[in-house]
Design a protein around this motif. Structure first.
Motif, PDB file in Angstrom:
ATOM      1  N   VAL A   1     -37.518 -47.967  -3.555  1.00 17.65           N
ATOM      2  CA  VAL A   1     -36.512 -46.946  -3.021  1.00 17.65           C
ATOM      3  C   VAL A   1     -36.973 -45.699  -2.540  1.00 17.65           C
ATOM      4  O   VAL A   1     -37.309 -44.971  -3.531  1.00 17.65           O
ATOM      5  N   MET A   2     -36.892 -45.375  -1.234  1.00 19.02           N
ATOM      6  CA  MET A   2     -37.534 -44.131  -0.849  1.00 19.02           C
ATOM      7  C   MET A   2     -36.591 -43.076  -0.706  1.00 19.02           C
ATOM      8  O   MET A   2     -36.702 -42.006  -0.934  1.00 19.02           O
ATOM      9  N   ASP A   3     -35.368 -43.511  -0.373  1.00 23.33           N
ATOM     10  CA  ASP A   3     -34.348 -42.296  -0.304  1.00 23.33           C
ATOM     11  C   ASP A   3     -32.866 -43.255  -0.325  1.00 23.33           C
ATOM     12  O   ASP A   3     -32.790 -44.394  -0.355  1.00 23.33           O
ATOM     13  N   ILE A   4     -31.761 -42.263  -0.864  1.00 24.02           N
ATOM     14  CA  ILE A   4     -30.458 -42.611  -0.638  1.00 24.02           C
ATOM     15  C   ILE A   4     -29.652 -42.004   0.412  1.00 24.02           C
ATOM     16  O   ILE A   4     -29.549 -40.821   0.103  1.00 24.02           O
ATOM     17  N   VAL A   5     -29.005 -42.444   1.409  1.00 25.02           N
ATOM     18  CA  VAL A   5     -28.190 -41.907   2.307  1.00 25.02           C
ATOM     19  C   VAL A   5     -26.635 -42.270   1.994  1.00 25.02           C
ATOM     20  O   VAL A   5     -26.333 -43.420   2.069  1.00 25.02           O
ATOM     21  N   ASP A   6     -25.900 -41.346   2.060  1.00 26.74           N
ATOM     22  CA  ASP A   6     -24.325 -41.726   1.832  1.00 26.74           C
ATOM     23  C   ASP A   6     -23.600 -41.153   3.099  1.00 26.74           C
ATOM     24  O   ASP A   6     -23.690 -39.915   3.369  1.00 26.74           O
TER      25      ASP A   6
ATOM     26  N   LEU B   1     -20.763 -45.147   3.126  1.00 26.35           N
ATOM     27  CA  LEU B   1     -21.387 -46.058   1.916  1.00 26.35           C
ATOM     28  C   LEU B   1     -22.776 -45.632   1.669  1.00 26.35           C
ATOM     29  O   LEU B   1     -23.472 -44.944   2.405  1.00 26.35           O
ATOM     30  N   LYS B   2     -23.198 -45.864   0.372  1.00 19.87           N
ATOM     31  CA  LYS B   2     -24.637 -45.689  -0.083  1.00 19.87           C
ATOM     32  C   LYS B   2     -25.607 -46.760   0.451  1.00 19.87           C
ATOM     33  O   LYS B   2     -25.326 -47.859   0.207  1.00 19.87           O
ATOM     34  N   VAL B   3     -26.416 -45.945   1.366  1.00 20.59           N
ATOM     35  CA  VAL B   3     -27.488 -47.000   1.923  1.00 20.59           C
ATOM     36  C   VAL B   3     -29.067 -46.537   1.195  1.00 20.59           C
ATOM     37  O   VAL B   3     -29.336 -45.515   1.298  1.00 20.59           O
ATOM     38  N   LEU B   4     -29.628 -47.761   0.718  1.00 18.16           N
ATOM     39  CA  LEU B   4     -30.906 -47.439   0.217  1.00 18.16           C
ATOM     40  C   LEU B   4     -31.908 -47.636   1.414  1.00 18.16           C
ATOM     41  O   LEU B   4     -32.040 -48.798   2.077  1.00 18.16           O
ATOM     42  N   ILE B   5     -32.650 -46.365   1.365  1.00 17.64           N
ATOM     43  CA  ILE B   5     -33.964 -46.841   2.408  1.00 17.64           C
ATOM     44  C   ILE B   5     -35.209 -47.054   1.538  1.00 17.64           C
ATOM     45  O   ILE B   5     -35.637 -46.500   0.424  1.00 17.64           O
ATOM     46  N   LEU B   6     -35.768 -48.248   1.781  1.00 19.77           N
ATOM     47  CA  LEU B   6     -36.587 -48.991   1.202  1.00 19.77           C
ATOM     48  C   LEU B   6     -38.172 -48.863   2.123  1.00 19.77           C
ATOM     49  O   LEU B   6     -37.960 -48.605   3.377  1.00 19.77           O
TER      50      LEU B   6
ATOM     51  N   ALA C   1     -36.769 -55.450   6.942  1.00 12.93           N
ATOM     52  CA  ALA C   1     -36.252 -56.796   7.714  1.00 12.93           C
ATOM     53  C   ALA C   1     -36.798 -57.177   8.938  1.00 12.93           C
ATOM     54  O   ALA C   1     -37.591 -58.280   9.055  1.00 12.93           O
ATOM     55  N   ALA C   2     -37.015 -56.288   9.707  1.00 14.80           N
ATOM     56  CA  ALA C   2     -37.406 -56.412  11.088  1.00 14.80           C
ATOM     57  C   ALA C   2     -39.044 -56.657  10.821  1.00 14.80           C
ATOM     58  O   ALA C   2     -39.662 -57.635  11.770  1.00 14.80           O
ATOM     59  N   CYS C   3     -39.831 -55.855   9.996  1.00 11.21           N
ATOM     60  CA  CYS C   3     -41.141 -55.856  10.009  1.00 11.21           C
ATOM     61  C   CYS C   3     -41.725 -56.940   8.845  1.00 11.21           C
ATOM     62  O   CYS C   3     -42.818 -57.766   9.353  1.00 11.21           O
ATOM     63  N   HIS C   4     -41.104 -57.085   7.884  1.00  8.75           N
ATOM     64  CA  HIS C   4     -41.634 -57.884   6.857  1.00  8.75           C
ATOM     65  C   HIS C   4     -40.884 -59.196   6.277  1.00  8.75           C
ATOM     66  O   HIS C   4     -41.354 -60.068   5.572  1.00  8.75           O
TER      67      HIS C   4
ATOM     68  N   SER D   1     -31.395 -50.770   3.419  1.00 13.15           N
ATOM     69  CA  SER D   1     -32.227 -50.650   4.948  1.00 13.15           C
ATOM     70  C   SER D   1     -33.618 -50.432   4.543  1.00 13.15           C
ATOM     71  O   SER D   1     -34.035 -50.360   3.752  1.00 13.15           O
ATOM     72  N   SER D   2     -34.209 -49.855   5.707  1.00 18.44           N
ATOM     73  CA  SER D   2     -35.575 -49.497   5.723  1.00 18.44           C
ATOM     74  C   SER D   2     -35.947 -48.307   6.422  1.00 18.44           C
ATOM     75  O   SER D   2     -35.089 -47.622   6.726  1.00 18.44           O
ATOM     76  N   MET D   3     -37.540 -48.018   6.470  1.00 13.79           N
ATOM     77  CA  MET D   3     -37.863 -46.794   6.996  1.00 13.79           C
ATOM     78  C   MET D   3     -38.208 -46.978   8.426  1.00 13.79           C
ATOM     79  O   MET D   3     -38.535 -46.023   9.080  1.00 13.79           O
ATOM     80  N   THR D   4     -37.713 -48.105   9.205  1.00 18.17           N
ATOM     81  CA  THR D   4     -37.940 -47.863  10.581  1.00 18.17           C
ATOM     82  C   THR D   4     -36.757 -47.354  11.199  1.00 18.17           C
ATOM     83  O   THR D   4     -35.649 -47.029  10.906  1.00 18.17           O
TER      84      THR D   4
END
Length: 381
Positions: A257-262, A265-270, A274-277, A308-311
């Motif tokens: 988990v790299m960041d949490i955006v609110d 709703l709370k979104v975890l930035i991983l 999904a798109a890449c991996h 979600s992710s870093m893209t």
């Protein structure tokens, strides 16, 4: 190394679980007499091929590169099917494959002079019976499918060229995706009704992949009885080409988990995407299993997050999950069943790096592949 030393994102292939799957598949070979082949389109982590080769009969490929990989790294039976073959590749394919399966009478006749007497020749059949309910994208029997020849089209081809099947030694069908043996029985019954008259002149029958043989609820007894009946009544060698069953539940994708955006709703930035991996998450689509989590609203799991992710892709969303405790930046999350299709389909969209690959045996982890900037840079120039 131990688990604390691994770096994310990474795929982890569990050799113990892989071996457990292979023992089941080997038992099916022993009981039924079928030859089981690894469908490399689902799993081609060739560091595991020496282990896989101890239990099953070989590999199957979807083109030249997979055929070369199976030939070079497992060295057992090596089969290939492709919707079409390039003229400048067919000689090499024929030289390293035991079976080559053509998708149409036209492809068969185009390449026959180059493959004759070099390999066993097969033709893919479309039995025109759909057993797919959830994943239409994986239905080779859907109306308008390009995969396999229907009986009507085969009869037309035979009318124009009565000697079409003179050098064909086997027939192939593939209709399943993550399915049980009852759907195989449905397919086999339809195939036999339409094409059974051709089987006495054949040496082998390939029933393709999509057999979820290592799933807990899979009816192995029915599969064995189908194969034995075919072998006894038609005197054929029978091939099965599972991909997912080889490495089902034998791989994980670990992410941080790299960041949490609110933002409502709370979104975890991983650091995984999904798109890449794990592209099937968006293609199918589906919500991948995540260790120690549940769906929103699950009792005892009050902490809810969207993953979600870093893209920069707005739709690069893995799914919504709930947890028993609060998730924090720096925590590691583990997606289950990520050995199959995820590893072979990954990409470097947006400059996102490819996950490292570890083999896990017991509690020991061994790094077998890591990737860097050059793997991204050198793809396109």
């Amino acid at each position: 190394m131990n688990h604390s030393e691994i770096t994310t994102p990474c795929y982890i292939v569990d050799e113990d679980k892989l071996r457990s799957n292979l023992e089941i598949l080997h038992n099916v070979e022993e009981r039924s007499g079928a030859h089981i082949l690894l469908a490399q389109k689902a799993f081609s982590c060739y560091a595991t091929y020496p282990l896989i080769g101890q239990y099953i009969s070989g590999t199957t490929a979807s083109g030249l590169y997979e055929a070369k990989l199976g030939h070079d790294e497992m060295g057992k039976e090596n089969h290939v099917f492709a919707p079409a073959y390039k003229d400048n590749e067919i000689d090499e394919i024929a030289s390293i494959c035991d079976h080559i399966i053509f998708n149409s009478p036209a492809q068969l006749m185009r390449h026959l002079p180059k493959v004759l007497s070099k390999t066993s020749i097969g033709l893919r059949i479309n039995p025109e019976v759909s057993t797919q309910e959830d994943h239409a994208i994986y239905d080779p029997c859907a109306p308008g499918s390009r995969l396999g020849v229907t009986r009507a089209n085969l009869d037309l081809a035979l009318k124009e060229n009565p000697s079409l099947l003179d050098h064909v030694e086997g027939l192939h069908f593939h209709t399943l995706c993550e399915q049980n043996s009852d759907d195989l029985k449905t397919t086999w019954d339809a195939f036999e009704a339409k094409f059974g008259d051709l089987l006495p002149r054949m040496r082998w029958l390939n029933m393709g992949g999509g057999h979820h043989i290592t799933r807990e609820d899979y009816d192995i007894d029915l599969l064995v009885s189908i194969v034995k009946d075919i072998r006894e009544r038609y005197n054929l060698t029978v091939y099965l080409e599972p991909g997912e069953a080889i490495a089902l539940n034998a791989g994980y994708l670990e992410t941080e988990v790299m960041d949490i955006v609110d933002n409502g709703l709370k979104v975890l930035i991983l650091d995984a995407s999904a798109a890449c991996h794990m592209p099937d998450v968006l293609e199918m689509p589906y919500r991948p299993p995540l260790r120690d989590s549940g769906k929103w609203g699950d009792e005892g799991k009050p902490y809810e997050y969207r993953l979600s992710s870093m893209t920069c892709l707005a739709g690069d969303v893995i799914g919504d999950y709930s947890f028993a405790s609060e998730v924090k930046v720096g925590d590691h999350l583990v997606f289950e069943d990520m050995a199959i299709y995820s590893m072979v389909k990954n990409n470097t969209f947006n400059g996102i790096g490819l996950p490292s690959i570890y083999l896990k045996s017991g509690e020991d982890y061994r790094l077998i592949k890591s990737f860097g900037y050059s793997d991204f840079k050198e793809r396109l120039s």
